[in-house]
Design an enzyme around this catalytic site. Sequence first.
Site, PDB file in Angstrom:
ATOM      1  N   GLY A  28      48.535 -22.322  -1.035  1.00 30.39           N
ATOM      2  CA  GLY A  28      48.310 -23.036  -1.983  1.00 30.39           C
ATOM      3  C   GLY A  28      49.861 -23.370  -2.110  1.00 30.39           C
ATOM      4  CG  HIS A  34      52.884 -26.344   1.022  1.00 33.67           C
ATOM      5  ND1 HIS A  34      52.933 -26.184   0.243  1.00 33.67           N
ATOM      6  CD2 HIS A  34      52.587 -25.446   2.298  1.00 33.67           C
ATOM      7  CE1 HIS A  34      53.183 -25.136   0.681  1.00 33.67           C
ATOM      8  NE2 HIS A  34      52.506 -23.709   1.671  1.00 33.67           N
ATOM      9  CE  LYS A 146      61.389 -21.160   3.120  1.00 38.54           C
ATOM     10  NZ  LYS A 146      60.327 -19.667   2.406  1.00 38.54           N
ATOM     11  CD  GLN A 150      52.803 -17.502   8.897  1.00 36.75           C
ATOM     12  OE1 GLN A 150      53.561 -16.735   7.997  1.00 36.75           O
ATOM     13  NE2 GLN A 150      53.757 -18.788   8.792  1.00 36.75           N
ATOM     14  CB  SER A 182      59.491 -21.214  -0.987  1.00 36.28           C
ATOM     15  OG  SER A 182      59.039 -20.186  -1.371  1.00 36.28           O
TER      16      SER A 182
END
Length: 278
Positions: A28, A34, A146, A150, A182
């Site tokens: 979120g 996003h 980014k 991960q 971010s």
Amino acid sequence: MKVARSIAEYAALRDPAQGRIAFVPTMGALHNGHRSLIRLARSRSDLVVVSIFVNPLQFGPDEDYARYPRPLEVDLESCEAEGVDIAFVPSVTDLYPPGRQITVSAGALGSVLEGTSRPGHFDGVLTVVLKLLNIIRPDVAVFGQKDIQQLACIQRMVVDLNVPVEVLGAPIVRDPDGLALSSRNVFLSAPERSLALSLSTALEKAATQTSVPAARMAAYEILDRAADDPAFVLDYATLVNPTTFAELPDDYTGPAILAMAAHVGRTRLIDNTILTFA
Ligand code: AMP
């Protein structure tokens, strides 16, 4: 757009007859980074699912889980505006009911760089991502470069655990001055924000160099200057192999990642770039 507030609500909405499902997991506080993932997801599917879940498992005890921004209503409006079909916003107890025991271990890839600074972080990430993939059951899942370590851990998990999903990586979206977008940037004061720009400036400078030592030196020149300000504390800035994330020897040739993390005031930021040494 439909909003599924529990696993059961999502299961009732999921309709594979509608075509290919693309999934974008997020925590979120949505920004244009996003949104770029959502657009890539849209271009590769018939139905886009976005999850919004601040995952307690991936935060250390002294980290910013409690103060992480949670503007849920604004986020749902952003999803609607981007043409998202289903927003999945589960509660912590729905995803982590009492009695759970089993987690995913990120292995060696999860124990360097971010894994050294944030022990257990990638185990927490992989556990929630695997759970979300099992709940959403998408054909494709989109993650940002980014968070490049991960992304590598997720790609590794999907191969190692035979998870039936295609993983797509999306490029880093930056503000015009270079700062990587971010959700944590909202914490930066104006002077902290200009200090934070040392990360992207160092990456840019390093990317124009032709050898490992030259790239390292170019980056450190800028980062060392930033560290003259006590508000800037470098965590790491390391040139690594894109597959193993092992640190590169000076004579390395081939593709590389320069990954960095720093505390700027109370905010921890990460950034990276992909480069090649001929
Ligand atoms: P987060 O909400 O921070 O967990 O991020 C959700 C997804 O968005 C992850 O796959 C991130 O890598 C990706 N993401 C975050 N910031 C950016 C950015 N500036 N550019 C591209 N993708 C991003």
